[in-house]
Design a protein around this motif. Sequence first.
Motif, PDB file in Angstrom:
ATOM      1  N   ALA A   1      10.344  -3.613   4.904  1.00  8.24           N
ATOM      2  CA  ALA A   1      10.054  -2.371   5.629  1.00  8.24           C
ATOM      3  C   ALA A   1       8.591  -2.291   6.046  1.00  8.24           C
ATOM      4  O   ALA A   1       8.260  -1.770   7.118  1.00  8.24           O
ATOM      5  CB  ALA A   1      10.413  -1.172   4.758  1.00  8.24           C
ATOM      6  N   SER A   2       7.696  -2.795   5.198  1.00 10.19           N
ATOM      7  CA  SER A   2       6.259  -2.709   5.477  1.00 10.19           C
ATOM      8  C   SER A   2       5.824  -3.677   6.562  1.00 10.19           C
ATOM      9  O   SER A   2       4.877  -3.401   7.310  1.00 10.19           O
ATOM     10  CB  SER A   2       5.461  -2.992   4.192  1.00 10.19           C
ATOM     11  N   LEU A   3       6.506  -4.794   6.639  1.00 11.35           N
ATOM     12  CA  LEU A   3       6.090  -5.874   7.547  1.00 11.35           C
ATOM     13  C   LEU A   3       5.975  -5.401   8.991  1.00 11.35           C
ATOM     14  O   LEU A   3       5.019  -5.739   9.699  1.00 11.35           O
ATOM     15  CB  LEU A   3       7.073  -7.039   7.428  1.00 11.35           C
ATOM     16  N   CYS A   4       6.931  -4.586   9.420  1.00  8.16           N
ATOM     17  CA  CYS A   4       6.938  -4.148  10.817  1.00  8.16           C
ATOM     18  C   CYS A   4       6.132  -2.864  11.027  1.00  8.16           C
ATOM     19  O   CYS A   4       6.056  -2.360  12.146  1.00  8.16           O
ATOM     20  CB  CYS A   4       8.364  -3.963  11.317  1.00  8.16           C
ATOM     21  N   ARG A   5       5.532  -2.348   9.939  1.00  6.20           N
ATOM     22  CA  ARG A   5       4.791  -1.086  10.074  1.00  6.20           C
ATOM     23  C   ARG A   5       3.365  -1.186   9.535  1.00  6.20           C
ATOM     24  O   ARG A   5       2.710  -0.167   9.309  1.00  6.20           O
ATOM     25  CB  ARG A   5       5.540   0.023   9.324  1.00  6.20           C
ATOM     26  N   VAL A   6       2.905  -2.393   9.336  1.00  3.61           N
ATOM     27  CA  VAL A   6       1.578  -2.601   8.742  1.00  3.61           C
ATOM     28  C   VAL A   6       0.485  -1.885   9.532  1.00  3.61           C
ATOM     29  O   VAL A   6      -0.471  -1.355   8.962  1.00  3.61           O
ATOM     30  CB  VAL A   6       1.263  -4.109   8.609  1.00  3.61           C
ATOM     31  N   HIS A   7       0.641  -1.844  10.836  1.00  5.75           N
ATOM     32  CA  HIS A   7      -0.392  -1.216  11.677  1.00  5.75           C
ATOM     33  C   HIS A   7      -0.498   0.297  11.429  1.00  5.75           C
ATOM     34  O   HIS A   7      -1.487   0.922  11.819  1.00  5.75           O
ATOM     35  CB  HIS A   7      -0.117  -1.492  13.153  1.00  5.75           C
ATOM     36  N   ASP A   8       0.539   0.883  10.788  1.00  3.03           N
ATOM     37  CA  ASP A   8       0.511   2.317  10.481  1.00  3.03           C
ATOM     38  C   ASP A   8      -0.112   2.597   9.118  1.00  3.03           C
ATOM     39  O   ASP A   8      -0.313   3.750   8.752  1.00  3.03           O
ATOM     40  CB  ASP A   8       1.936   2.886  10.500  1.00  3.03           C
ATOM     41  N   PHE A   9      -0.387   1.534   8.354  1.00  2.00           N
ATOM     42  CA  PHE A   9      -0.958   1.696   7.019  1.00  2.00           C
ATOM     43  C   PHE A   9      -2.460   1.943   7.119  1.00  2.00           C
ATOM     44  O   PHE A   9      -3.139   1.290   7.896  1.00  2.00           O
ATOM     45  CB  PHE A   9      -0.732   0.436   6.170  1.00  2.00           C
ATOM     46  N   ASN A  10      -2.971   2.885   6.323  1.00 10.61           N
ATOM     47  CA  ASN A  10      -4.426   3.028   6.247  1.00 10.61           C
ATOM     48  C   ASN A  10      -4.959   2.092   5.164  1.00 10.61           C
ATOM     49  O   ASN A  10      -4.187   1.384   4.500  1.00 10.61           O
ATOM     50  CB  ASN A  10      -4.833   4.482   5.992  1.00 10.61           C
ATOM     51  N   SER A  11      -6.261   2.086   4.978  1.00 12.46           N
ATOM     52  CA  SER A  11      -6.867   1.126   4.049  1.00 12.46           C
ATOM     53  C   SER A  11      -6.358   1.319   2.617  1.00 12.46           C
ATOM     54  O   SER A  11      -6.119   0.346   1.895  1.00 12.46           O
ATOM     55  CB  SER A  11      -8.394   1.255   4.080  1.00 12.46           C
ATOM     56  N   ARG A  12      -6.161   2.569   2.230  1.00 10.57           N
ATOM     57  CA  ARG A  12      -5.678   2.819   0.864  1.00 10.57           C
ATOM     58  C   ARG A  12      -4.251   2.316   0.696  1.00 10.57           C
ATOM     59  O   ARG A  12      -3.901   1.727  -0.339  1.00 10.57           O
ATOM     60  CB  ARG A  12      -5.754   4.313   0.563  1.00 10.57           C
ATOM     61  N   ASN A  13      -3.400   2.570   1.701  1.00 11.26           N
ATOM     62  CA  ASN A  13      -2.019   2.083   1.644  1.00 11.26           C
ATOM     63  C   ASN A  13      -1.983   0.565   1.522  1.00 11.26           C
ATOM     64  O   ASN A  13      -1.201   0.011   0.728  1.00 11.26           O
ATOM     65  CB  ASN A  13      -1.249   2.494   2.903  1.00 11.26           C
TER      66      ASN A  13
END
Length: 605
Positions: free
Chosen positions: A357-369
């Motif tokens: 799930a994270s792989l396709c949304r990495v660009h939406d993660f902030n530095s803490r995430n």
Amino acid sequence: ANTVWAYATNGHTSPLLFDKIAKISLPRLHEFNPQGLANTLWAYATMGHSSPILFNKIADASLLIITEFNSQELANTAWAYATMNHLSCVLFDKISEISIIRIHEFNAQELSNTVWSYATVGQSSPALFEKIAEVALDSLHEFNSQGLANTIWSYASLGHISSLLFDEIAEVALVRVDEFSSQELANTVCAYAAIGHSSPALFEKIAEAALYSIHKFNSQELANMLWAYAKVGHSSHALFDEISEILLCRIHELNSQELTNKVWAYATLGHVSPTLFDKIAEVSLGYVNEFNSQELANTVWAYATSGHTSPTLFNKIAEVSFRRIDEFSPQELANIAWAYAKIGHSSPALFDKIAEASLCRVHDFNSRNIANTVWAFASVGHYSPALFDKIAEVTWPCLHQYNSQELANTVWAYAVSNFPSNVEFCHDQCVADSIISSFEKFDRWSLFQIHQWNLWCSESLDNSILPSDLSNRCLESFSLEDGSPSKLQRSVAHVLTKMRISFEEEARLGTGYSVDMLLTINGEKIPIEVDGPSHYLGESKTQNGSTRLKHRQIGVLDGLEIVTVPYWEWDEVAAKDKRNNGFKYRIAYLRSLLKKQYIGDGAIN
């Protein structure tokens, strides 16, 4: 108008009469004066008698003569519409406009009722709220407890900041807090918390007052109290202990959101309540399928933050989260991964799903995430090269924006994972530059992580990438960690002594790592690590990331292969010896371990 007013004033219900009067009034509203219109609205709202058509028509009629309304009629009209949750934007805009002009005619109750009405229907009126704040400052002593609580709640509800008003209400409330009902106490602290306005003295006073009447609080009010104190970070051990006792008795009254909010509040303030957490875990099992993604993530976050294990609950949440992972936000994905890693609960299937799930949304993660996610995967030793490659690609341009903890967690995670494709985390000077620029901000634990990352650089490059002075500071900090032999370790040491094997306890190696015991056999150095439960994931026999990293780096850089004594194997042979009142099985076990590592060593035979 007078008839319905009389019935409402006496609290006497007559639905048929109210329906008939509404029907008769509709064609004759032009005959009503402002008092008649306002009293009619007030009566229907007071009795909770719904009549949408009548309210729509009165709104139209009121707009024609709104300038003739006095302050009480303006306030009562707004109150009636808000009480019945009947929004009339045009009417409220007009009431706001007239009220601003005549605000000095309003008494304390009319001021508080007006702001409450706008907040309840969610209609913002900044100019009106500014004017009311200005006027209210001179008459706060005339407000009753409900007026004070409703006013502060209204401003917070609409996000209208008036620092001076909040300060003055706090001052007035401090000396009159004993007059407040349970709802008023809860609403007041919620308002201050929601707007982020600090008032420690008021929170302390309200906590004291609440203790005397805590059994009068309903579940929602208790939830609001907990949320508010946690939100502002104001600890009140006596209050939280008392609420915990009450919640244990009312636990089955709570819905999924309330259950989650309770553990979140206790965890946020670091207030330990094991019995409550056990009970909530037990009850939550029946609700987990109803939890939304935020509730799932917040629940495991709270248990992990509090260090409270609940394997059955974590297994159930993992199962539900696996099926609904696409509902999770980036923060929720990161939080749930962090929680399972923090508590040391193994869930490979869930981590595979989180990676996907994270792989396709990495660009939406902030530095803490990002930092929490890679730290979690590394901590549980769950390797996802594709995810780490993608995160490395995203992280690279903005690594300098990470705070010290995020930076340390991120580079440490890559050191643990040791993917060949991620060697830029120890090759590229920009990583080192980011570390160097943040160096003075690292706490001791972060320096440990930076040291282990620096060792990883030595693994890959045969030398440190940090300047020698910083490398030495990392090593010095890392080496200051005092080892304290556990009961399990002392038990193994006792048997080694019986075997007449020479060893040093808590021996420090060149990498800075300390090993439980460093044996010397025929001039050969043999490190032994006695690994208790903290070295493994939950109840599994899988080593965690920190333990794997230590073993790997000692093997590569110190040139020593660690002999591991897992706690469950030692407990098994120790139990056999206890039954036979001897050391036979433990001695045989250690000989077996050492032979596996050092075949042919005559001293072991």
